[in-house]
Write a protein that holds these residues in place. Sequence first.
Motif: not given
Length: 179
Positions: A128-156
Amino acid sequence: MADIETIDSKIVYKNKWLTLREDKIRRKSGREGIYGVVEKPDFAIILPIERDTVYMVEQYRYTIKKRQLELPQGAWESDPDADPAQLAAGELKEETGLSAREMIYVGYQYLAYGFCDQGYHIYIAKGLTQGEQQLDTEEEDLRIVTMTLETLKTKIISGEIKDASTCNAVGLAILKGFI
């Protein structure tokens, strides 16, 4: 003869995202009924992961009146026949600003075939390479959240993440040994 025959079909509602159709049907037994069908273009859902970090998005979901964590995902209503790999790369870039060196195809699933014809293609994005978001109007409140794979599994597992497509994509990727 098909298990269920369509006798008549009419469009009840249509906008740029979906079509709602009501079909008059006949079953093999000869009994008639109706079926409500939502037609939506297929979408792509992407599991972007770099080492042990997963990139998720959080946004307000109007239908349930809550902010929710989910994997980046979306459809191109203006191009419903787009190549799924291009759709996945495009949605990843749009929602997160990320570009991937490698897109790994995990599989195809239906969202809710009891009433909707929409399916989705699951991809894992790596390199992955980070660039700029290109959000649609419907996504204007979208935020990026990072977490470990283990945390993701726990949250599921705990039920904190409730998006069925996200849970399914992670589960299928794990079951197939991709992550």
